[in-house]
Design an enzyme around this catalytic site. Structure first.
Site, PDB file in Angstrom:
ATOM      1  N   SER A  99       0.833  -1.195   0.000  1.00 12.76           N
ATOM      2  CA  SER A  99       0.000   0.000   0.000  1.00 12.76           C
ATOM      3  C   SER A  99       0.881   1.264   0.000  1.00 12.76           C
ATOM      4  O   SER A  99       1.729   1.422  -0.866  1.00 12.76           O
ATOM      5  CB  SER A  99      -0.949  -0.047   1.206  1.00 12.76           C
ATOM      6  OG  SER A  99      -1.986   0.890   1.093  1.00 12.76           O
ATOM      7  N   ASP A 158      -6.016  -3.088  -2.375  1.00 16.13           N
ATOM      8  CA  ASP A 158      -4.921  -2.908  -1.430  1.00 16.13           C
ATOM      9  C   ASP A 158      -4.259  -4.224  -1.008  1.00 16.13           C
ATOM     10  O   ASP A 158      -4.934  -5.173  -0.613  1.00 16.13           O
ATOM     11  CB  ASP A 158      -5.486  -2.199  -0.193  1.00 16.13           C
ATOM     12  CG  ASP A 158      -4.430  -1.701   0.740  1.00 16.13           C
ATOM     13  OD1 ASP A 158      -3.814  -2.533   1.431  1.00 16.13           O
ATOM     14  OD2 ASP A 158      -4.196  -0.479   0.791  1.00 16.13           O
TER      15      ASP A 158
END
Length: 284
Positions: free
Chosen positions: A41, A161
């Site tokens: 991320s 993510d």
């Protein structure tokens, strides 16, 4: 005798990632390099600036555009489907406002992989990032927070993510040949993840992806298990962990510049304080 391969593992955390940006700037100051880097991320985005040796870039990108609705805002979320504006983050900034040093990135030491979550399988994937023009969509996918971002389609697959499926990918780093790893976390040592309170909304929004839903429902269990595994690896001398020394009070979507700066400075100081220990760890 073959040298021990040293990996760098970077947790995500949204705007808490300014701590990581600070640690990585301290690494640049100390001239530290790694044989492999895995970013999750926000950690994957900060890794790109680190590997292109651009001290301060990751922090600048996080704080310079806080008042620009195209960067991060409810307006962006409502008009585009992304709280963090995709065009701003992955086109306007890197191509017009604060460019990557592509030549330096091409000369980096070691491999770089981002962690993404495949919606259909629910599993983590670890694409290789070799060119910050061509492969930037993988950084976008790695950083696309559920509920706050549109899914990212790459090569016919949908992604979100990387933290959903593998928040702290130390096992993958080891599988890829890094016998010892430096891990940068964005929560303090006492932190343990709790069940996601938004699961009812998640089950509704992602009802077409039951394996993704299962991963999100059990993420806190896997995360906390990984923290216990990291403690065991520390005792074996296989990992060195850098993380905030006190609870982090800012959230993933923090926009208070003074709070972000304080967390960034804490990262710089913690990274600098560990520089000598890092050199010894990497040479043993």
């Amino acid at each position: 005798m073959e040298e021990t391969k040293i990996g760098l593992v970077l947790e995500g955390g949204g705007m808490r990632g300014v701590y990581t940006a600070g640690v990585l700037d301290a690494f640049l100051d100390a001239g530290l390099e790694f044989d492999g880097t895995l970013g999750v991320s926000a950690g994957s985005c900060h890794a790109a600036s680190f590997l292109s040796k651009q001290r301060g870039r990751a922090y600048r990108v996080n704080v310079s555009y806080l008042n620009d609705w195209r960067y991060c805002s409810v307006r962006s979320w409502l008009t585009t489907g992304d709280f963090f504006g995709v065009k701003m983050l992955y086109d306007t900034i890197p191509n017009q406002l604060d460019l990557y040093d592509h030549a330096a990135f091409a000369q980096r030491r070691g491999w770089f992989r981002a962690v993404v979550t495949n919606l259909a399988s629910g599993e983590a994937e670890y694409p290789l990032i070799e060119d910050l023009h061509r492969d930037i969509r993988w950084l976008q996918a790695s950083s696309s927070l559920p509920l706050l971002s549109r899914t990212v389609e790459i090569e016919g697959q949908e992604y979100l993510d990387g933290g959903i499926s593998d928040s702290i990918p130390v096992k993958e780093a080891m599988r890829l040949g890094c016998e010892k790893n430096v891990i940068v976390l964005t929560q303090c040592a006492e932190y343990r993840k709790k069940p996601n309170e938004l699961m009812p909304l998640i089950r509704t929004k992602y009802r077409r992806y039951p394996k993704l839903i299962e991963q999100m429902a059990t993420r806190h269990l896997r995360y906390n298990e990984t923290l216990e595994e990291i403690e065991a690896l520390k005792a074996q001398g296989k990992v060195l962990v850098i993380q905030p020394q006190k609870p982090v009070v800012i959230g993933r979507l923090e926009k208070d510049r003074s709070e972000l700066h304080a967390l960034y400075r804490a990262g710089v100081e913690d990274g600098a304080a560990q520089a000598e220990a890092l050199r010894e760890f990497m040479q043993r």
